[in-house]
Design a protein around this motif. Structure first.
Motif, PDB file in Angstrom:
ATOM      1  N   THR A  60     -26.339  -2.762   2.604  1.00  0.00           N
ATOM      2  CA  THR A  60     -26.190  -3.789   3.628  1.00  0.00           C
ATOM      3  C   THR A  60     -25.458  -3.164   4.796  1.00  0.00           C
ATOM      4  OG1 THR A  60     -26.075  -5.553   1.974  1.00  0.00           O
ATOM      5  CG2 THR A  60     -25.196  -6.052   4.168  1.00  0.00           C
ATOM      6  N   VAL A  61     -26.158  -3.012   5.908  1.00  0.00           N
ATOM      7  CA  VAL A  61     -25.627  -2.339   7.089  1.00  0.00           C
ATOM      8  C   VAL A  61     -25.438  -3.374   8.189  1.00  0.00           C
ATOM      9  CG1 VAL A  61     -25.960  -0.488   8.758  1.00  0.00           C
ATOM     10  CG2 VAL A  61     -26.892  -0.262   6.435  1.00  0.00           C
ATOM     11  N   VAL A  62     -24.223  -3.454   8.739  1.00  0.00           N
ATOM     12  CA  VAL A  62     -23.933  -4.376   9.833  1.00  0.00           C
ATOM     13  C   VAL A  62     -23.545  -3.549  11.048  1.00  0.00           C
ATOM     14  CG1 VAL A  62     -22.562  -6.345  10.609  1.00  0.00           C
ATOM     15  CG2 VAL A  62     -23.100  -6.090   8.173  1.00  0.00           C
ATOM     16  N   VAL A  63     -24.304  -3.710  12.131  1.00  0.00           N
ATOM     17  CA  VAL A  63     -24.109  -2.925  13.344  1.00  0.00           C
ATOM     18  C   VAL A  63     -23.746  -3.858  14.489  1.00  0.00           C
ATOM     19  CG1 VAL A  63     -25.110  -1.237  14.922  1.00  0.00           C
ATOM     20  CG2 VAL A  63     -25.863  -1.304  12.538  1.00  0.00           C
ATOM     21  N   SER A  64     -22.519  -3.753  14.969  1.00  0.00           N
ATOM     22  CA  SER A  64     -22.102  -4.503  16.153  1.00  0.00           C
ATOM     23  C   SER A  64     -22.379  -3.653  17.382  1.00  0.00           C
ATOM     24  CB  SER A  64     -20.608  -4.829  16.069  1.00  0.00           C
ATOM     25  OG  SER A  64     -20.148  -5.392  17.283  1.00  0.00           O
ATOM     26  N   THR A  65     -23.095  -4.226  18.352  1.00  0.00           N
ATOM     27  CA  THR A  65     -23.488  -3.437  19.508  1.00  0.00           C
ATOM     28  C   THR A  65     -23.736  -4.322  20.719  1.00  0.00           C
ATOM     29  OG1 THR A  65     -25.115  -1.815  20.310  1.00  0.00           O
ATOM     30  CG2 THR A  65     -25.927  -3.532  18.836  1.00  0.00           C
TER      31      THR A  65
END
Length: 257
Positions: A186-191
């Motif tokens: 589970t990858v969470v990327v804030s951008t």
């Protein structure tokens, strides 16, 4: 099984409510976290990384409630985290620094050397593995940050503005790495970069003033933009703007779907 489950999450910074009764469930895949400055993205990432505690609500990571100490150490060993402001030891070599983080995560000593070399190679720094971190460019240092976040093959990977300082070619390579990681984690990327979300993410969560303004796929957000004449050079950018405007409209009761 959901790797991340957040219920009624509230985070307050002095008099500002950063996250307001947030409910969110995330499973395997690459999840893009979008929103304007001050939307609550970094606050959410920090709580999920267990480096900040919420004022209210429940956070479950990998089946463990993070409110108690029981099981928390085990959860942290299975996390990867790259903060927006990445701290490092400039006198360490790349190899030494990534190995140090592996040690902090209680990785078995016999596994560390190979894991470090693999992580560094994945971010394209194999030829600089024995260089001092202080000799690297800003973009290279950011890639060291990504390497330390993935060295333990985390089940949950949390990345806050990971492409800051990367050139276009490096960003394309990073998107490929995200897609690879998202097949099993589970990858969470804030951008802030909507195009990164469009290229790499399986799902988008748009935050605005601490609440969810939109959840859906990048394709659905693109379709929303195709039906909008709002600002933006590409449909997904127009979709982002349209979703925010719908959420902020007087009388709006729920996120755009």
């Amino acid at each position: 099984m959901s790797s991340i489950r957040v219920t009624g999450l509230r985070v307050r910074h002095r008099k500002t409510l950063a996250l307001d009764s947030l409910d969110l469930t995330l499973g395997t895949g690459v999840h893009g976290l979008l929103g304007p400055n001050g939307a609550g993205k970094t606050s959410l990432i920090r709580v999920l990384a267990t480096v900040a505690r919420p004022d209210a609500g429940r956070v479950e990571l990998l089946g463990e409630d993070t409110a108690g100490h029981r099981g928390l150490a085990g959860v942290r060993r299975r996390l990867g985290y790259l903060p927006q402001d990445f701290g490092y030891y400039p006198g360490f070599t790349v190899r030494e620094f990534v190995a140090y983080v592996a040690w902090l995560k209680d990785m078995p000593a016999a596994r560390v050397p190979a894991a470090v070399e693999r992580a560094v190679a994945r971010v394209g720094l194999a030829d600089r593995i024995d260089a001092k971190v202080r000799t690297l460019s800003g973009g290279m240092v950011r890639r060291v940050g990504i390497a330390q976040a993935v060295v333990n093959d985390p089940a949950v990977l949390l990345l806050d503005e990971p492409t800051a300082g990367l050139d276009p070619e490096q960003r394309v390579e990073f998107r490929e790495l995200l897609r690879e990681l998202g097949t099993s984690a589970t990858v969470v990327v804030s951008t802030h970069l909507v195009e990164d979300v469009a290229a790499a993410c399986t799902e988008v969560t748009l935050l605005d003033a601490g609440r969810i303004a939109y959840r859906g796929t990048p394709e659905a957000l693109t379709r929303l933009g195709e039906a909008s004449d709002g600002p933006g050079d590409h449909p997904i950018e127009r979709g982002y703007t349209a979703a925010l405007r719908a959420h902020r409209a007087p009388g709006a009761r729920e996120a755009v779907r």
